[in-house]
Write a protein that holds these residues in place. Structure first.
Motif, short mmCIF file in Angstrom:
data_model
loop_
_atom_site.label_atom_id
_atom_site.label_comp_id
_atom_site.label_asym_id
_atom_site.label_seq_id
_atom_site.Cartn_x
_atom_site.Cartn_y
_atom_site.Cartn_z
N GLY A 27 16.82 71.05 -10.48
CA GLY A 27 15.86 69.98 -10.18
C GLY A 27 15.39 69.27 -11.44
N ILE A 28 15.09 70.03 -12.49
CA ILE A 28 14.66 69.43 -13.75
C ILE A 28 15.77 68.56 -14.34
CG2 ILE A 28 13.98 69.90 -16.14
CD1 ILE A 28 12.74 72.49 -15.16
N GLY A 29 16.99 69.07 -14.31
CA GLY A 29 18.11 68.31 -14.84
C GLY A 29 18.32 67.00 -14.10
N LEU A 30 18.28 67.05 -12.78
CA LEU A 30 18.41 65.84 -11.97
C LEU A 30 17.25 64.88 -12.24
CD1 LEU A 30 19.59 67.32 -8.56
CD2 LEU A 30 20.80 65.59 -9.88
N TRP A 31 16.04 65.43 -12.32
CA TRP A 31 14.84 64.64 -12.53
C TRP A 31 14.93 63.83 -13.83
CZ3 TRP A 31 10.45 63.08 -10.19
CH2 TRP A 31 9.36 62.73 -10.96
N TYR A 32 15.27 64.51 -14.93
CA TYR A 32 15.33 63.82 -16.22
C TYR A 32 16.58 62.94 -16.35
CZ TYR A 32 11.17 65.68 -18.43
OH TYR A 32 9.87 65.95 -18.75
N THR A 33 17.64 63.31 -15.67
CA THR A 33 18.83 62.45 -15.69
C THR A 33 18.52 61.10 -15.06
OG1 THR A 33 20.38 64.31 -15.62
CG2 THR A 33 21.19 62.19 -14.81
N ILE A 34 17.86 61.14 -13.91
CA ILE A 34 17.51 59.90 -13.21
C ILE A 34 16.42 59.14 -13.95
CG2 ILE A 34 16.50 58.97 -11.07
CD1 ILE A 34 17.83 61.38 -9.62
N LYS A 35 15.38 59.85 -14.37
CA LYS A 35 14.25 59.20 -15.03
C LYS A 35 14.64 58.55 -16.37
CE LYS A 35 10.62 59.81 -12.36
NZ LYS A 35 9.75 58.68 -11.94
N THR A 36 15.55 59.18 -17.09
CA THR A 36 15.98 58.63 -18.39
C THR A 36 17.20 57.73 -18.27
OG1 THR A 36 17.37 60.56 -18.86
CG2 THR A 36 15.08 60.64 -19.62
N ARG A 37 17.60 57.46 -17.04
CA ARG A 37 18.76 56.61 -16.77
C ARG A 37 20.01 57.15 -17.47
NH1 ARG A 37 18.54 51.92 -18.91
NH2 ARG A 37 16.77 52.27 -20.28
N PHE A 38 20.29 58.44 -17.18
CA PHE A 38 21.49 59.12 -17.70
C PHE A 38 21.57 59.05 -19.22
CE2 PHE A 38 22.34 58.39 -13.29
CZ PHE A 38 23.14 59.45 -12.89
N ILE A 39 20.53 59.58 -19.84
CA ILE A 39 20.47 59.53 -21.30
C ILE A 39 21.61 60.32 -21.94
CG2 ILE A 39 18.97 61.58 -21.65
CD1 ILE A 39 17.47 59.65 -23.73
N GLN A 40 22.12 61.33 -21.22
CA GLN A 40 23.22 62.13 -21.79
C GLN A 40 24.50 61.32 -21.90
OE1 GLN A 40 21.85 62.27 -18.70
NE2 GLN A 40 22.66 64.07 -17.63
N ILE A 41 24.59 60.21 -21.17
CA ILE A 41 25.73 59.30 -21.29
C ILE A 41 25.40 58.18 -22.27
CG2 ILE A 41 27.20 57.64 -20.09
CD1 ILE A 41 26.94 59.33 -17.59
N ARG A 42 24.23 57.56 -22.08
CA ARG A 42 23.85 56.41 -22.90
C ARG A 42 23.75 56.75 -24.38
NH1 ARG A 42 19.24 54.51 -22.76
NH2 ARG A 42 18.06 56.10 -21.62
N CYS A 43 23.25 57.94 -24.68
CA CYS A 43 22.99 58.30 -26.07
C CYS A 43 23.92 59.39 -26.60
CB CYS A 43 21.53 58.73 -26.23
SG CYS A 43 20.34 57.43 -25.87
N PHE A 44 25.02 59.64 -25.87
CA PHE A 44 25.94 60.69 -26.31
C PHE A 44 26.56 60.34 -27.66
CE2 PHE A 44 30.15 62.74 -26.42
CZ PHE A 44 29.76 64.07 -26.27
N GLY A 45 27.02 59.12 -27.81
CA GLY A 45 27.62 58.70 -29.08
C GLY A 45 26.63 58.77 -30.22
N GLU A 46 25.39 58.40 -29.93
CA GLU A 46 24.34 58.48 -30.95
C GLU A 46 24.12 59.94 -31.37
OE1 GLU A 46 19.55 57.48 -31.42
OE2 GLU A 46 20.65 56.82 -29.63
N GLY A 47 24.17 60.84 -30.38
CA GLY A 47 24.01 62.26 -30.68
C GLY A 47 25.12 62.77 -31.59
N LEU A 48 26.36 62.39 -31.29
CA LEU A 48 27.49 62.79 -32.14
C LEU A 48 27.30 62.28 -33.57
CD1 LEU A 48 30.54 62.16 -29.78
CD2 LEU A 48 29.63 64.38 -30.49
N LYS A 49 26.84 61.04 -33.68
CA LYS A 49 26.62 60.46 -35.01
C LYS A 49 25.52 61.19 -35.75
CE LYS A 49 25.50 56.08 -37.30
NZ LYS A 49 25.15 54.65 -37.10
N ASN A 50 24.45 61.54 -35.03
CA ASN A 50 23.33 62.25 -35.65
C ASN A 50 23.71 63.65 -36.10
OD1 ASN A 50 21.45 60.17 -35.40
ND2 ASN A 50 20.83 60.81 -33.35
N VAL A 51 24.69 64.24 -35.43
CA VAL A 51 25.13 65.59 -35.80
C VAL A 51 26.21 65.54 -36.87
CG1 VAL A 51 26.27 67.71 -35.02
CG2 VAL A 51 24.54 66.62 -33.58
#
Length: 465
Positions: A27-51
């Motif tokens: 439920g938490i995962g779904l909640w934040y996925t929807i609320k953040t507009r799929f941040i794990q997709i939108r900011c995945f490239g940014e995350g790779l760059k930051n790491v």
């Protein structure tokens, strides 16, 4: 006493993991996925760059903080443990190859959850004048809930994490190391235990900076070692890889074809195994890894949030998936011991512990396969002990160190080292059940706070949209 308590603790774990926590964490995962507009997709490239764009193992940071990469390495060390080998194998054995598909689904949503945890860890941490950083779930729990209720939830979480991670968690990890090394090399378990105690004591005494320096070197090495071994086996089983992926997707939705029984029961088994093992492999929502991310030497919570997402990706979509592909491609495809189904004779020999050893041994040979798995398990479990000890220590200081932080750290460390030694000498299913129970109980106050602090997380995420 153990005979009386064991079935009670086991029943509590069954109720928590099978029903309450699975739905709560999904439920938490779904909640934040929807609320953040799929941040794990939108900011995945940014995350790779930051790491990967900022890796520098010789960065100089403050004595009481970590670089962003060190914080990630410490978090990954906690995530990538024996659960990635034994846990994934157990999920496949009990829930069939399709359980891996559900692990992927859980990890995808878990990336949004851990983004929230890491951003809150940075946002609510306290930096004292001497540079000491205090952060983690207890601090965002008391931010979400003021007064006695917040203190109760934070105290409940702190006690559960000390017992689950710092003490009993370290015990079961050292037990895994000791008995696996004994099997592979014939070394007495007490010798392994003594080595672990000495090595851990040296690192613990050195404080956060020494632990971070060790972990940031161990994690890339152990990941590379395991990945190379997996690639060698997958190359040798290359023609079975398409069939392996086919089995994962097929048995995710038609598990009764391999597990037997009715569709409803088989589907529930595959889904529940994938969900449970996935959730407690990547630890998203458990409240463990925010302790590491809170120590990151970054000012923008969003940056560490994207870094944390990559941690879940590495844990599940790289390490755990490679292990699963090895097990399925060697044991379930043509010529594998499970290719003809779960016959009684096979099930008397195989279990979730030796399944991966059998898989590696089918290509490397039984002896070298056992040695390779033992070495990987050593690094996985050893790094987990280091990270979990740090997380437990943070909570020990929160509870008992307001007036005497040095004394509380020393007492905590001595007790933790005692549990590490004890783990190498005894093996108890009851201790494993207790560890699981306190791990499960950590989730409840952490999850409540995550829901309550949605507004703060969304405010941080929207600034970067």
């Amino acid at each position: 006493m153990e005979e009386i308590l064991f079935p009670i603790v086991a029943k509590i774990n069954e109720c928590l993991s099978n029903y309450i926590l699975v739905f709560l964490l999904i439920g938490i995962g779904l909640w934040y996925t929807i609320k953040t507009r799929f941040i794990q997709i939108r900011c995945f490239g940014e995350g790779l760059k930051n790491v990967f764009g900022k890796i520098n193992m010789f960065d100089k940071t403050e004595e009481k903080s970590m670089t962003s990469f060190q914080a990630l390495a410490t978090a990954v060390a906690a995530q990538v443990g024996t659960g990635n080998i034994v846990g994934a194998s157990g999920a496949i054995l009990i829930g069939g190859p399709g359980a891996i598909f559900w692990m992927w689904v859980i990890a995808f949503f878990g990336m949004a959850t851990i983004y929230a945890e890491a951003t809150l860890a940075i946002k609510t941490r306290i930096i004292e004048e001497n540079g000491t950083i205090k952060g983690g779930p207890v601090y965002y729990i008391t931010t979400a809930f003021k007064g006695k209720f917040g203190k109760f939830l934070a105290g409940f979480f702190a006690i559960a994490s000390i017992l689950a991670l710092g003490f009993m968690g370290a015990m079961v990890q050292s037990n895994s190391i000791a008995y696996c090394m004994q099997t592979a090399f014939g070394i007495n378990t007490w010798i392994i235990g003594l080595f672990l105690v000495i090595a851990c004591a040296v690192i613990f005494i050195g404080g956060t900076k020494r632990l971070a320096a060790v972990v940031e070197r161990i994690v890339p090495f152990m990941a590379a070692l395991f990945i190379i071994g997996c690639i060698i086996i997958l190359i040798s089983r290359l023609k079975y890889i398409p069939e392996t992926f086919y089995m994962i997707f097929k048995y995710a939705f038609a598990p009764q074809a391999i597990l037997g029984g009715g569709f409803g029961y088989a589907f529930k088994t595959a889904l529940s195994q994938g969900a449970k093992r996935g959730l407690f492999s990547n630890e998203a929502g458990m409240g463990s890894t925010p302790h590491a991310h809170a120590l990151a030497n970054v000012k923008d919570p969003h940056i560490q949030g994207t870094v944390a997402m990559i941690g879940v990706f590495i844990d599940t979509f790289v390490i755990l998936t490679l292990n699963a592909l090895i097990v399925i491609s060697t044991l379930y495809t043509k010529g594998g011991v499970l290719s003809n189904g779960y016959t009684e004779a096979v099930m008397e020999i195989l279990n979730k512990t030796n399944l991966v050893q059998t898989a590696f041994g089918s290509v490397f040979g039984n002896s070298f396969g056992a040695i390779f798995v033992a070495i990987c398990l050593f690094f996985f479990a050893f790094s987990t002990i280091l990270s979990w000890n740090l997380f437990g220590k943070i909570n020990a200081v929160y509870l008992f160190g307001k007036k005497h932080p040095t004394a509380s750290k020393l007492i905590y460390t001595i007790i933790a080292l005692g549990f590490i030694m004890l783990g190498s000498l005894i093996s108890s299913d009851f201790v494993w059940e207790l560890t699981d129970m306190f791990n499960n109980l950590m989730v409840i106050p952490n999850a409540i706070a995550l829901f309550a602090l949605t507004g703060i997380v969304l405010g941080i995420a929207k600034k970067k949209s």
